[in-house]
Motif scaffolding. Structure first.
Motif, PDB file in Angstrom:
ATOM      1  N   THR A  31       0.916  -1.167  -0.029  1.00 44.84           N
ATOM      2  CA  THR A  31       0.074   0.094   0.002  1.00 44.84           C
ATOM      3  C   THR A  31       0.919   1.177  -0.098  1.00 44.84           C
ATOM      4  O   THR A  31       1.643   1.413   0.879  1.00 44.84           O
ATOM      5  CB  THR A  31      -1.041  -0.039   1.250  1.00 44.84           C
ATOM      6  OG1 THR A  31      -1.619  -1.220   1.422  1.00 44.84           O
ATOM      7  CG2 THR A  31      -1.903   1.097   1.218  1.00 44.84           C
ATOM      8  N   GLU A  34       1.464   1.342  -5.379  1.00 49.05           N
ATOM      9  CA  GLU A  34       0.502   0.945  -6.259  1.00 49.05           C
ATOM     10  C   GLU A  34       0.967   1.105  -7.628  1.00 49.05           C
ATOM     11  O   GLU A  34       0.865   0.142  -8.604  1.00 49.05           O
ATOM     12  CB  GLU A  34      -0.905   1.308  -6.041  1.00 49.05           C
ATOM     13  CG  GLU A  34      -1.547   0.911  -4.837  1.00 49.05           C
ATOM     14  CD  GLU A  34      -1.544   2.173  -3.758  1.00 49.05           C
ATOM     15  OE1 GLU A  34      -2.305   1.807  -2.958  1.00 49.05           O
ATOM     16  OE2 GLU A  34      -0.455   3.045  -3.823  1.00 49.05           O
ATOM     17  N   ASN A  63      -4.878   5.017 -10.146  1.00 51.26           N
ATOM     18  CA  ASN A  63      -6.076   3.971 -10.360  1.00 51.26           C
ATOM     19  C   ASN A  63      -5.896   3.778 -11.882  1.00 51.26           C
ATOM     20  O   ASN A  63      -5.056   4.734 -12.700  1.00 51.26           O
ATOM     21  CB  ASN A  63      -7.455   4.270 -10.271  1.00 51.26           C
ATOM     22  CG  ASN A  63      -7.792   4.490  -8.843  1.00 51.26           C
ATOM     23  OD1 ASN A  63      -7.221   3.617  -7.903  1.00 51.26           O
ATOM     24  ND2 ASN A  63      -8.917   5.466  -8.514  1.00 51.26           N
ATOM     25  N   HIS A  82      -8.327  -4.564  -5.944  1.00 52.39           N
ATOM     26  CA  HIS A  82      -7.382  -3.383  -5.530  1.00 52.39           C
ATOM     27  C   HIS A  82      -6.106  -4.003  -5.943  1.00 52.39           C
ATOM     28  O   HIS A  82      -5.642  -5.182  -6.007  1.00 52.39           O
ATOM     29  CB  HIS A  82      -7.420  -3.266  -3.946  1.00 52.39           C
ATOM     30  CG  HIS A  82      -7.367  -4.591  -3.266  1.00 52.39           C
ATOM     31  ND1 HIS A  82      -5.972  -4.819  -2.805  1.00 52.39           N
ATOM     32  CD2 HIS A  82      -8.402  -5.414  -2.517  1.00 52.39           C
ATOM     33  CE1 HIS A  82      -6.345  -6.002  -1.817  1.00 52.39           C
ATOM     34  NE2 HIS A  82      -7.674  -6.103  -1.792  1.00 52.39           N
ATOM     35  N   GLY A 152      -6.261   1.490  -5.851  1.00 57.48           N
ATOM     36  CA  GLY A 152      -5.364   1.275  -4.637  1.00 57.48           C
ATOM     37  C   GLY A 152      -5.948   1.759  -3.284  1.00 57.48           C
ATOM     38  O   GLY A 152      -7.122   2.245  -3.351  1.00 57.48           O
ATOM     39  N   ASP A 153      -5.052   1.438  -2.340  1.00 58.87           N
ATOM     40  CA  ASP A 153      -5.528   1.890  -0.769  1.00 58.87           C
ATOM     41  C   ASP A 153      -6.767   1.103  -0.440  1.00 58.87           C
ATOM     42  O   ASP A 153      -7.535   1.734   0.518  1.00 58.87           O
ATOM     43  CB  ASP A 153      -5.837   3.426  -0.990  1.00 58.87           C
ATOM     44  CG  ASP A 153      -5.739   3.952   0.363  1.00 58.87           C
ATOM     45  OD1 ASP A 153      -4.597   3.944   1.077  1.00 58.87           O
ATOM     46  OD2 ASP A 153      -6.597   4.479   0.937  1.00 58.87           O
ATOM     47  N   GLU A 154      -6.637  -0.153  -0.805  1.00 60.50           N
ATOM     48  CA  GLU A 154      -7.762  -1.003   0.332  1.00 60.50           C
ATOM     49  C   GLU A 154      -7.429  -1.519   1.336  1.00 60.50           C
ATOM     50  O   GLU A 154      -8.127  -1.503   2.442  1.00 60.50           O
ATOM     51  CB  GLU A 154      -8.343  -2.045  -0.794  1.00 60.50           C
ATOM     52  CG  GLU A 154      -9.526  -2.991  -0.507  1.00 60.50           C
ATOM     53  CD  GLU A 154      -9.433  -3.918   0.543  1.00 60.50           C
ATOM     54  OE1 GLU A 154     -10.205  -4.762   0.906  1.00 60.50           O
ATOM     55  OE2 GLU A 154      -8.203  -4.485   0.646  1.00 60.50           O
ATOM     56  N   SER A 164      -9.477   3.433   1.499  1.00 62.61           N
ATOM     57  CA  SER A 164     -10.507   3.215   0.229  1.00 62.61           C
ATOM     58  C   SER A 164     -10.395   4.486  -0.626  1.00 62.61           C
ATOM     59  O   SER A 164     -11.343   4.916  -1.278  1.00 62.61           O
ATOM     60  CB  SER A 164     -11.956   2.894   0.602  1.00 62.61           C
ATOM     61  OG  SER A 164     -11.797   1.599   1.172  1.00 62.61           O
ATOM     62  N   TYR A 187     -16.009  -8.236  -7.816  1.00 55.73           N
ATOM     63  CA  TYR A 187     -15.029  -7.537  -7.226  1.00 55.73           C
ATOM     64  C   TYR A 187     -14.217  -8.725  -6.901  1.00 55.73           C
ATOM     65  O   TYR A 187     -14.810  -9.767  -6.151  1.00 55.73           O
ATOM     66  CB  TYR A 187     -15.508  -7.009  -6.014  1.00 55.73           C
ATOM     67  CG  TYR A 187     -14.126  -5.947  -5.377  1.00 55.73           C
ATOM     68  CD1 TYR A 187     -13.089  -6.485  -4.984  1.00 55.73           C
ATOM     69  CD2 TYR A 187     -14.394  -4.560  -5.267  1.00 55.73           C
ATOM     70  CE1 TYR A 187     -12.021  -5.856  -4.328  1.00 55.73           C
ATOM     71  CE2 TYR A 187     -13.474  -3.824  -4.705  1.00 55.73           C
ATOM     72  CZ  TYR A 187     -12.312  -4.448  -4.066  1.00 55.73           C
ATOM     73  OH  TYR A 187     -11.263  -3.562  -3.779  1.00 55.73           O
ATOM     74  N   SER A 360     -14.795  -5.773   2.138  1.00 57.58           N
ATOM     75  CA  SER A 360     -14.340  -5.030   1.003  1.00 57.58           C
ATOM     76  C   SER A 360     -15.129  -4.065   0.507  1.00 57.58           C
ATOM     77  O   SER A 360     -16.116  -3.537   1.053  1.00 57.58           O
ATOM     78  CB  SER A 360     -13.629  -5.951   0.119  1.00 57.58           C
ATOM     79  OG  SER A 360     -12.745  -5.482  -0.801  1.00 57.58           O
ATOM     80  N   GLU A 361     -14.716  -3.462  -0.701  1.00 58.51           N
ATOM     81  CA  GLU A 361     -15.286  -2.165  -1.175  1.00 58.51           C
ATOM     82  C   GLU A 361     -16.494  -2.336  -1.928  1.00 58.51           C
ATOM     83  O   GLU A 361     -17.020  -1.257  -2.758  1.00 58.51           O
ATOM     84  CB  GLU A 361     -14.213  -1.600  -1.914  1.00 58.51           C
ATOM     85  CG  GLU A 361     -13.082  -1.387  -0.941  1.00 58.51           C
ATOM     86  CD  GLU A 361     -11.834  -0.583  -1.664  1.00 58.51           C
ATOM     87  OE1 GLU A 361     -11.276   0.215  -1.238  1.00 58.51           O
ATOM     88  OE2 GLU A 361     -11.585  -0.980  -2.692  1.00 58.51           O
TER      89      GLU A 361
END
Length: 415
Positions: A31, A34, A63, A82, A152-154, A164, A187, A360-361
């Motif tokens: 992290t 990325e 991203n 991610h 990125g950033d998960e 997130s 996902y 998760s997202e």
């Protein structure tokens, strides 16, 4: 469908598929770093005619997204995952002298690829990209679009990261939304090729209990924060039992509160401070705001009449200010059954409908974009974030053929 879907296994080059994943693992992307992996994805997406676009969600942290446009008349299917991984602290020391020593080496042992990010979740990303290769080798022209977005950033293992920021930016990006607004999303978190249409919600709370220190010989002059913390913990554990008994979700199970850390004490003195940390699991259909209110009420009961005060912070806000929201999409959506059947056909006992034992997202896609989203990919969450992270090659290859079949069915095939 105007054209039948072939057996995609005959088009799979297993060696190239394995090298695709090993190449992804080789690009360290803890992290914050990325971009190192995004460069590799740019190469792979360009080779598949996806016209990749980079957008920075924070300086130096991009991203990447792209699309294979169909002929028209079909829906937009999104594969998303991610790009960042957790750290590798202790990996080299643990595997010193072993062929797994390099966490980014992608060692192959007993039919498994080892390394940081194999399961979480570079196998999922590579599965989705390699599936497009099979579509092309079969000579299939799709009606609908297939979009890919890698953000990125998960992960939350590095200080000041893991909020997130990547998907938050993506779901607000005019450029992404203008060309890629999805009708259904996969996902690619690891599920061992099960389909997860539901997930738990969560919040983390850090509680600071303030008393007054005093010399051990005159304890009456102090206010014992450690003693108060034990009363607070009793109330929290009682609340955990209550919420666990109050509701059950068929895929996600019961809610609970887990105290994960306690710090307190004084040097031959009455402890004047104590700190607790906890995580609370919230079920689909339940409110994070109400769960937080119940926790704070329990802490208030525990600290009553102790003379201490308390403060709470919630450090893991994601789609919600307190944490991450639970989700459970409409399971009658035909895409879920299409994906499940493709997985079951590719590998026995896969394609089972289950609930995610993690967060998760997906809420960013479900709640912000109105896009039904499931988790599905190779990999076992049980070994992710550990010094034994790895993914089964057979499972990975089965996922590729299953994803190809799902793409063809969902997007539709032209003559």
């Amino acid at each position: 469908m105007a054209k039948s879907v072939p057996d995609f296994r005959s088009f799979l080059d297993e060696t190239l598929a394995v090298e695709l994943l090993r190449g992804a693992v080789a690009r360290e992307s803890i992290t914050g770093n990325e971009a190192n992996f995004v460069g590799y994805l740019d190469e792979q997406m360009s080779a598949r005619r996806l016209a990749p676009v980079w957008e920075e969600f924070l300086p130096g942290r991009p991203n990447i997204f792209g699309k294979r446009a169909g002929s028209g008349g079909g829906k937009n299917l999104l594969f998303i995952g991610h790009t960042d991984t957790v750290h590798v602290d202790g990996w080299r020391e643990h595997w010193q002298g072993d062929q797994r020593e390099d966490p980014f080496g992608g060692a192959i042992i007993d039919g498994e690829i080892w390394g940081r990010g194999t399961g979480d979740l570079k196998a999922g990303i590579c599965t989705s990209l390699a599936a497009l290769d099979l579509i092309d080798k079969a000579g299939i022209k799709l009606k609908g679009d297939v979009s890919f977005a890698f953000i990125g950033d998960e992960e939350s293992g590095e200080e000041g990261t893991g909020v997130s920021a990547g998907i938050d930016h993506l779901t607000k990006s005019p450029k992404f939304l203008a060309a890629h607004k999805p009708d259904f999303a996969v996902y690619v978190e690891p599920t061992q090729l099960q389909v997860f249409p539901a997930q738990m919600g969560f919040f983390i709370a850090d509680i600071s209990i303030k008393g007054k220190t005093a010399y051990f010989g005159v304890p009456e002059q102090g206010t014992d924060a450690l003693k108060a913390s034990h009363q607070v913990m009793h109330e929290i554990w009682t609340l955990s039992e209550q919420v666990g008994k109050a509701a059950h979700h068929d895929l996600v199970g019961e809610a609970f509160i887990l105290i994960t850390k306690i710090e307190g004490g004084g040097y031959i003195a009455v402890p004047g401070d104590c700190k607790l940390s906890l995580i609370c699991k919230v079920l689909p259909g339940q409110s994070l705001d109400e769960a937080v209110a119940a926790l704070e009420a329990a802490i208030g009961r525990g600290i009553a009449d102790t003379g201490c005060s308390f403060e709470i912070s919630y450090p893991a806000g994601r789609d919600h200010k307190f944490g991450g929201s639970p989700t459970d999409i409409d399971r009658s959506n035909p895409a879920i059954d299409q994906l499940s059947q493709a997985l079951d056909g590719a590998m026995p006992d896969r394609g089972v409908i289950n609930g995610a034992p993690y967060w998760s997202e997906a809420p960013f896609l479900i709640d912000r974009l109105g896009c039904p989203t499931v988790y599905c990919a190779p990999g076992n969450i049980a070994n992710c974030h550990t010094l034994e992270e790895r993914v089964s090659i057979n499972e990975y290859l089965a996922g590729i053929t299953a994803f190809a079949e799902f793409i063809a069915h969902y997007c539709g095939v032209d003559e």
